[in-house]
Design a protein around this motif. Structure first.
Motif, PDB file in Angstrom:
ATOM      1  N   MET A 193       0.815  -1.203   0.000  1.00  0.00           N
ATOM      2  CA  MET A 193       0.000   0.000   0.000  1.00  0.00           C
ATOM      3  C   MET A 193       0.852   1.257   0.000  1.00  0.00           C
ATOM      4  SD  MET A 193      -3.002  -0.951  -0.429  1.00  0.00           S
ATOM      5  CE  MET A 193      -3.612   0.737  -0.356  1.00  0.00           C
ATOM      6  N   GLN A 194       1.981   1.244   0.702  1.00  0.00           N
ATOM      7  CA  GLN A 194       2.865   2.403   0.693  1.00  0.00           C
ATOM      8  C   GLN A 194       3.381   2.683  -0.705  1.00  0.00           C
ATOM      9  OE1 GLN A 194       5.720   1.310   3.657  1.00  0.00           O
ATOM     10  NE2 GLN A 194       4.360   1.827   5.362  1.00  0.00           N
ATOM     11  N   ARG A 195       3.650   1.627  -1.455  1.00  0.00           N
ATOM     12  CA  ARG A 195       4.124   1.796  -2.826  1.00  0.00           C
ATOM     13  C   ARG A 195       3.018   2.395  -3.694  1.00  0.00           C
ATOM     14  NH1 ARG A 195       8.231  -1.771  -6.191  1.00  0.00           N
ATOM     15  NH2 ARG A 195       9.297  -1.234  -4.275  1.00  0.00           N
ATOM     16  N   ILE A 196       1.800   1.914  -3.527  1.00  0.00           N
ATOM     17  CA  ILE A 196       0.688   2.465  -4.295  1.00  0.00           C
ATOM     18  C   ILE A 196       0.432   3.920  -3.913  1.00  0.00           C
ATOM     19  CG2 ILE A 196      -1.814   2.355  -4.603  1.00  0.00           C
ATOM     20  CD1 ILE A 196      -1.660  -0.611  -4.610  1.00  0.00           C
ATOM     21  N   PRO A 202      -3.549   4.688 -12.409  1.00  0.00           N
ATOM     22  CA  PRO A 202      -3.730   3.520 -13.275  1.00  0.00           C
ATOM     23  C   PRO A 202      -2.511   3.321 -14.170  1.00  0.00           C
ATOM     24  CG  PRO A 202      -5.695   4.896 -13.263  1.00  0.00           C
ATOM     25  CD  PRO A 202      -4.640   5.667 -12.542  1.00  0.00           C
ATOM     26  N   GLY A 203      -2.115   2.082 -14.330  1.00  0.00           N
ATOM     27  CA  GLY A 203      -0.947   1.780 -15.146  1.00  0.00           C
ATOM     28  C   GLY A 203       0.343   1.667 -14.364  1.00  0.00           C
ATOM     29  N   ARG A 243      -7.859 -10.796  -6.827  1.00  0.00           N
ATOM     30  CA  ARG A 243      -9.267 -11.200  -6.926  1.00  0.00           C
ATOM     31  C   ARG A 243     -10.210 -10.011  -6.916  1.00  0.00           C
ATOM     32  NH1 ARG A 243     -10.600 -14.313  -1.957  1.00  0.00           N
ATOM     33  NH2 ARG A 243      -9.239 -12.734  -1.064  1.00  0.00           N
ATOM     34  N   PHE A 244      -9.774  -8.908  -6.319  1.00  0.00           N
ATOM     35  CA  PHE A 244     -10.654  -7.759  -6.174  1.00  0.00           C
ATOM     36  C   PHE A 244     -10.603  -6.831  -7.382  1.00  0.00           C
ATOM     37  CE2 PHE A 244      -9.246  -8.989  -1.868  1.00  0.00           C
ATOM     38  CZ  PHE A 244     -10.458  -9.500  -1.427  1.00  0.00           C
ATOM     39  N   GLY A 245      -9.791  -7.185  -8.390  1.00  0.00           N
ATOM     40  CA  GLY A 245      -9.821  -6.455  -9.651  1.00  0.00           C
ATOM     41  C   GLY A 245      -9.034  -5.171  -9.697  1.00  0.00           C
ATOM     42  N   LEU A 246      -8.200  -4.901  -8.693  1.00  0.00           N
ATOM     43  CA  LEU A 246      -7.423  -3.664  -8.690  1.00  0.00           C
ATOM     44  C   LEU A 246      -6.065  -3.817  -9.356  1.00  0.00           C
ATOM     45  CD1 LEU A 246      -8.152  -2.144  -5.161  1.00  0.00           C
ATOM     46  CD2 LEU A 246      -8.978  -1.366  -7.380  1.00  0.00           C
ATOM     47  N   ILE A 247      -5.553  -5.027  -9.423  1.00  0.00           N
ATOM     48  CA  ILE A 247      -4.276  -5.270 -10.084  1.00  0.00           C
ATOM     49  C   ILE A 247      -4.427  -6.432 -11.056  1.00  0.00           C
ATOM     50  CG2 ILE A 247      -2.853  -4.355  -8.205  1.00  0.00           C
ATOM     51  CD1 ILE A 247      -2.350  -7.213  -7.297  1.00  0.00           C
ATOM     52  N   ASN A 260       6.709 -11.762 -16.682  1.00  0.00           N
ATOM     53  CA  ASN A 260       7.987 -11.401 -16.045  1.00  0.00           C
ATOM     54  C   ASN A 260       7.828 -10.781 -14.660  1.00  0.00           C
ATOM     55  OD1 ASN A 260       9.352 -12.228 -18.425  1.00  0.00           O
ATOM     56  ND2 ASN A 260       8.965 -10.216 -19.344  1.00  0.00           N
ATOM     57  N   SER A 261       6.969 -11.375 -13.854  1.00  0.00           N
ATOM     58  CA  SER A 261       6.808 -10.969 -12.448  1.00  0.00           C
ATOM     59  C   SER A 261       6.337  -9.531 -12.293  1.00  0.00           C
ATOM     60  CB  SER A 261       8.130 -11.162 -11.678  1.00  0.00           C
ATOM     61  OG  SER A 261       8.541 -12.505 -11.716  1.00  0.00           O
ATOM     62  N   HIS A 262       5.636  -9.004 -13.287  1.00  0.00           N
ATOM     63  CA  HIS A 262       5.109  -7.650 -13.207  1.00  0.00           C
ATOM     64  C   HIS A 262       3.594  -7.683 -13.011  1.00  0.00           C
ATOM     65  CE1 HIS A 262       9.014  -6.410 -14.813  1.00  0.00           C
ATOM     66  NE2 HIS A 262       8.698  -5.184 -14.444  1.00  0.00           N
ATOM     67  N   TRP A 263       3.119  -6.670 -12.288  1.00  0.00           N
ATOM     68  CA  TRP A 263       1.689  -6.474 -12.107  1.00  0.00           C
ATOM     69  C   TRP A 263       1.366  -5.036 -12.485  1.00  0.00           C
ATOM     70  CZ3 TRP A 263      -1.553 -10.322  -9.913  1.00  0.00           C
ATOM     71  CH2 TRP A 263      -0.873 -11.464  -9.466  1.00  0.00           C
ATOM     72  N   ILE A 264       0.136  -4.794 -12.933  1.00  0.00           N
ATOM     73  CA  ILE A 264      -0.312  -3.456 -13.306  1.00  0.00           C
ATOM     74  C   ILE A 264      -1.473  -3.048 -12.412  1.00  0.00           C
ATOM     75  CG2 ILE A 264      -1.381  -2.049 -15.111  1.00  0.00           C
ATOM     76  CD1 ILE A 264       1.491  -2.642 -15.687  1.00  0.00           C
ATOM     77  N   LEU A 265      -1.370  -1.841 -11.843  1.00  0.00           N
ATOM     78  CA  LEU A 265      -2.478  -1.293 -11.078  1.00  0.00           C
ATOM     79  C   LEU A 265      -3.522  -0.779 -12.060  1.00  0.00           C
ATOM     80  CD1 LEU A 265      -3.533  -0.486  -8.245  1.00  0.00           C
ATOM     81  CD2 LEU A 265      -2.471   1.744  -8.632  1.00  0.00           C
TER      82      LEU A 265
END
Length: 303
Positions: free
Chosen positions: A91-94, A101-102, A130-134, A139-144
């Motif tokens: 959460m601190q990173r977000i 977004p992105g 599961r909650f659809g935010l990410i 390559n171990s990446h996720w998108i907000l």
């Protein structure tokens, strides 16, 4: 460094508690995998065990010299669950990126910042997805994907259903239930915050999370408990998202909590529901106000 130190202490306590005299310990990678931490943290655990005379460490050979005692553990107030550590760091990173977004979230970077293994971070992100935010990318990446008004409204609606039920259950708890002692402690902490609100109002988010977690626990419902992950990550961190008028918002929420607590202590079902609804409506408004506003949002906030 502070987060890494907490991860180390929590993992150290878990590992030490299971050690027995004359036991031969596995390799650093095996220890890291077992505890869900990085190899450097595993090495730090072994180093401390050696310094404390709990193990004998001679190159690859590691033997437990004595069974550890309670005195060998770090105090509970200096440790936290790995899940909570990862959650806060996530959460601190977000928050630092204004939840745009992105925004990219890299498992390896997040694990390195925390001082834990990528497996634990990946498990947390998969569960949170599961909650659809990410959304998972290669390559171990996720998108907000972005926190939308529609998502906020849906989450608020479900939260209200669950908490109204949990609050009613809490009010019916027997007088000797441990939850009442915990509630009294939380009540005292609310008063302490009010006594030094200018200096401590930013501490409210953590207290808010503890209070609502206690309420939800009264339902003893596994589905409510599971949903609470989304509640904690979204509703209780939103107090940090919108910095404008944070002190005033937190002061209002503290007074609403105290009214809520008074109703619970009185055991009055009508008062409990009323206090719960007032506070949840305020939380819903604050959550929506933390989002980028459009010309039509004012009507939704008034509902």
């Amino acid at each position: 460094m502070a987060r890494q130190n907490t991860v180390f202490k929590e993992a150290y306590n878990r590992y030490v508690a299971a050690l027995r005299a004359d036991e031969t310990l596995p390799s650093e990678p095996d220890i890291a995998a077992k505890l869900g931490i990085s190899r450097s943290t595993a090495r730090a655990i072994l180093t401390r065990l050696d310094e404390e005379g709990i193990i004998s460490w001679n190159k690859r050979q590691k033997v437990v010299l004595r069974t550890p005692t309670q005195a060998d553990l770090f105090p509970s107030e200096e440790t936290d669950s790995l899940h909570n550590i990862i959650e806060r760091s996530f959460m601190q990173r977000i928050l630092s990126d204004d939840a745009a977004p992105g925004t990219q979230i890299n498992e390896l970077e997040l694990a390195r910042d925390i001082g834990t293994g990528t497996t634990s971070v990946r498990e947390f992100l998969i569960r949170f997805s599961r909650f659809g935010l990410i959304e998972k990318r290669p390559n171990s990446h996720w998108i907000l994907k972005g926190f939308t008004r529609e998502f906020a409204l849906e989450l608020a609606e479900v939260r209200e259903m669950f908490e109204l039920h949990s609050a009613a259950e809490f009010g019916r708890l027997p007088a000797d239930n441990e939850a009442w002692r915990a509630l009294a402690e939380i009540k005292a902490e609310h008063h302490a915050l009010l006594d030094d609100l200018d200096g401590r109002y930013k501490e409210f988010s953590a207290l808010d999370e503890r209070f609502h977690l206690l309420i939800h626990g009264a339902a003893k419902n596994r589905f409510i408990a599971d949903f609470y992950d989304a509640i904690a990550i979204v509703f209780h961190y939103h107090y940090q998202w919108n910095k404008a008028f944070a002190r005033q918002r937190n002061e209002r929420a503290i007074h609403e909590h105290l009214d809520y607590i008074a109703a619970l202590e009185a055991g009055d079902p009508v008062a409990i529901e009323a206090a719960c609804r007032v506070h949840l409506r305020s939380a819903r408004q604050t959550l929506l106000q933390s989002l980028p506003q459009t010309a039509t949002d004012a009507e939704a906030l008034a509902k």
